[in-house]
Design an enzyme around this catalytic site. Structure first.
Site, PDB file in Angstrom:
ATOM      1  N   HIS A   1      -3.478  -5.196   3.296  1.00  0.00           N
ATOM      2  CA  HIS A   1      -4.007  -4.208   2.359  1.00  0.00           C
ATOM      3  C   HIS A   1      -4.219  -4.751   0.952  1.00  0.00           C
ATOM      4  O   HIS A   1      -5.266  -4.570   0.350  1.00  0.00           O
ATOM      5  CB  HIS A   1      -3.067  -2.989   2.296  1.00  0.00           C
ATOM      6  CG  HIS A   1      -3.519  -1.946   1.321  1.00  0.00           C
ATOM      7  ND1 HIS A   1      -3.162  -1.961  -0.020  1.00  0.00           N
ATOM      8  CD2 HIS A   1      -4.308  -0.857   1.482  1.00  0.00           C
ATOM      9  CE1 HIS A   1      -3.714  -0.930  -0.627  1.00  0.00           C
ATOM     10  NE2 HIS A   1      -4.411  -0.238   0.256  1.00  0.00           N
TER      11      HIS A   1
ATOM     12  N   HIS B   1      -1.389   5.823   9.569  1.00  0.00           N
ATOM     13  CA  HIS B   1      -1.838   5.053   8.405  1.00  0.00           C
ATOM     14  C   HIS B   1      -1.241   3.647   8.438  1.00  0.00           C
ATOM     15  O   HIS B   1      -0.013   3.497   8.411  1.00  0.00           O
ATOM     16  CB  HIS B   1      -1.410   5.790   7.132  1.00  0.00           C
ATOM     17  CG  HIS B   1      -1.863   5.164   5.869  1.00  0.00           C
ATOM     18  ND1 HIS B   1      -1.009   4.879   4.820  1.00  0.00           N
ATOM     19  CD2 HIS B   1      -3.094   4.762   5.455  1.00  0.00           C
ATOM     20  CE1 HIS B   1      -1.691   4.347   3.827  1.00  0.00           C
ATOM     21  NE2 HIS B   1      -2.954   4.257   4.179  1.00  0.00           N
TER      22      HIS B   1
ATOM     23  N   ASP C   1      -6.361  -2.072   7.650  1.00  0.00           N
ATOM     24  CA  ASP C   1      -7.194  -2.666   6.599  1.00  0.00           C
ATOM     25  C   ASP C   1      -7.516  -4.109   6.949  1.00  0.00           C
ATOM     26  O   ASP C   1      -6.645  -4.845   7.419  1.00  0.00           O
ATOM     27  CB  ASP C   1      -6.444  -2.658   5.266  1.00  0.00           C
ATOM     28  CG  ASP C   1      -5.985  -1.268   4.872  1.00  0.00           C
ATOM     29  OD1 ASP C   1      -6.843  -0.467   4.476  1.00  0.00           O
ATOM     30  OD2 ASP C   1      -4.772  -0.995   4.963  1.00  0.00           O
TER      31      ASP C   1
ATOM     32  N   GLU D   1     -10.718  -0.017   8.036  1.00  0.00           N
ATOM     33  CA  GLU D   1     -11.134  -0.004   6.636  1.00  0.00           C
ATOM     34  C   GLU D   1     -11.429  -1.416   6.169  1.00  0.00           C
ATOM     35  O   GLU D   1     -10.570  -2.295   6.230  1.00  0.00           O
ATOM     36  CB  GLU D   1     -10.072   0.616   5.727  1.00  0.00           C
ATOM     37  CG  GLU D   1     -10.556   0.630   4.279  1.00  0.00           C
ATOM     38  CD  GLU D   1      -9.580   1.221   3.280  1.00  0.00           C
ATOM     39  OE1 GLU D   1      -9.756   0.949   2.073  1.00  0.00           O
ATOM     40  OE2 GLU D   1      -8.659   1.938   3.693  1.00  0.00           O
TER      41      GLU D   1
ATOM     42  N   GLU E   1      -5.262   3.645  11.580  1.00  0.00           N
ATOM     43  CA  GLU E   1      -6.103   3.066  10.531  1.00  0.00           C
ATOM     44  C   GLU E   1      -5.465   1.753  10.114  1.00  0.00           C
ATOM     45  O   GLU E   1      -4.246   1.659   9.970  1.00  0.00           O
ATOM     46  CB  GLU E   1      -6.170   4.027   9.338  1.00  0.00           C
ATOM     47  CG  GLU E   1      -6.985   3.528   8.149  1.00  0.00           C
ATOM     48  CD  GLU E   1      -6.157   2.783   7.101  1.00  0.00           C
ATOM     49  OE1 GLU E   1      -6.752   2.220   6.168  1.00  0.00           O
ATOM     50  OE2 GLU E   1      -4.914   2.735   7.232  1.00  0.00           O
TER      51      GLU E   1
END
Length: 249
Positions: free
Chosen positions: A54, A12, A41, A114, A39
């Protein structure tokens, strides 16, 4: 679209428990731990450069007041995104999407990208991010999974590069989740794994798409979700969670 081969555990924001989130250091830390996917952002600077970050606010990870949407790429490059986490990361920068993708490709990692737009930039962020990603990502490699809470961003991804898989992100259990998932032709259902019940997860399973749960840092919860039928989890401590699900699942 090639079939998705998603590992049971995805790092993450890189490996957020061990390095400042969404930095090159965090990506490399995940790779050093033997994690297969990360992952990250992506949002836009004021002048439209896709960067890995993020929050809308800069303060938490940089100590700088203000919004990412109000800062230029030149201003962002001057910020320290590592010292808040620990002295050994002083001087760590907010990477551009291009820098992050190059690191991910160099380390042979899979990716869940993302799209995390600032309000009002849902289409613009997806367009800018995918312009960069489609230019850099190797055509012969496994395609990145493009996820978002913002339906406009997923629509944009579907229009721009339909063959790349899309992940439907839900923090809450939406009443119309199935209609939205089918409309957006998504390939995964990405859920808040700390808030969902077994009954809700069984409902998602009926769609016969991989179910990915975030953010699961408790080994026992990760094992439980896997027993319920979740296919993969996002973790800040992906090595610990990987060991837990590999030994018990």
């Amino acid at each position: 679209m090639s079939s998705l081969l998603i590992p049971k555990v995805i790092g993450h924001r890189g490996a957020k428990a061990y390095a400042p989130e969404n930095t090159l250091a965090s990506i490399h830390t995940a790779a050093d731990l033997g994690i297969e996917w990360v992952e990250i952002d992506v949002k836009l600077t004021k002048d439209g450069v896709p960067v890995i970050f993020h929050d809308e606010e800069l303060e938490r990870c940089t100590g700088v007041s203000g919004l990412m949407a109000d800062k230029t790429w030149a201003e962002v490059q001057e910020m320290d995104a590592g010292s808040w986490f620990g002295d050994s990361f002083i001087g760590e920068k907010i990477p551009s999407l291009e820098q992050a993708l190059n690191a991910i490709i160099d380390r042979g990692l899979g990716l869940n990208l993302e799209i995390k737009p600032c309000p009002g930039r849902e289409k613009e962020t997806a367009e800018a991010a995918l312009d960069v990603a489609t230019r850099i990502w190797p055509e012969d490699g496994p395609q990145p999974l493009i996820s978002s809470f913002q339906h406009v961003s997923l629509e944009t991804a579907m229009d721009m590069i339909e063959e790349w898989p899309r992940g439907f992100l839900m923090d809450d259990h939406l009443e119309n989740w199935k209609e939205l998932a089918e409309y957006l032709q998504v390939h995964t259902i990405n859920i808040n794994g700390n808030a969902r019940t077994r009954e809700e997860i069984e409902e998602y399973i009926e769609l016969q798409k991989p179910i990915l749960a975030y953010t699961i840092n408790d080994p026992l919860r990760a094992q439980e979700l896997m027993r319920w039928g979740v296919d993969a989890v996002f973790a800040d401590n992906p090595d610990i969670i990987r060991d837990a699900v590999e030994t018990k699942h």
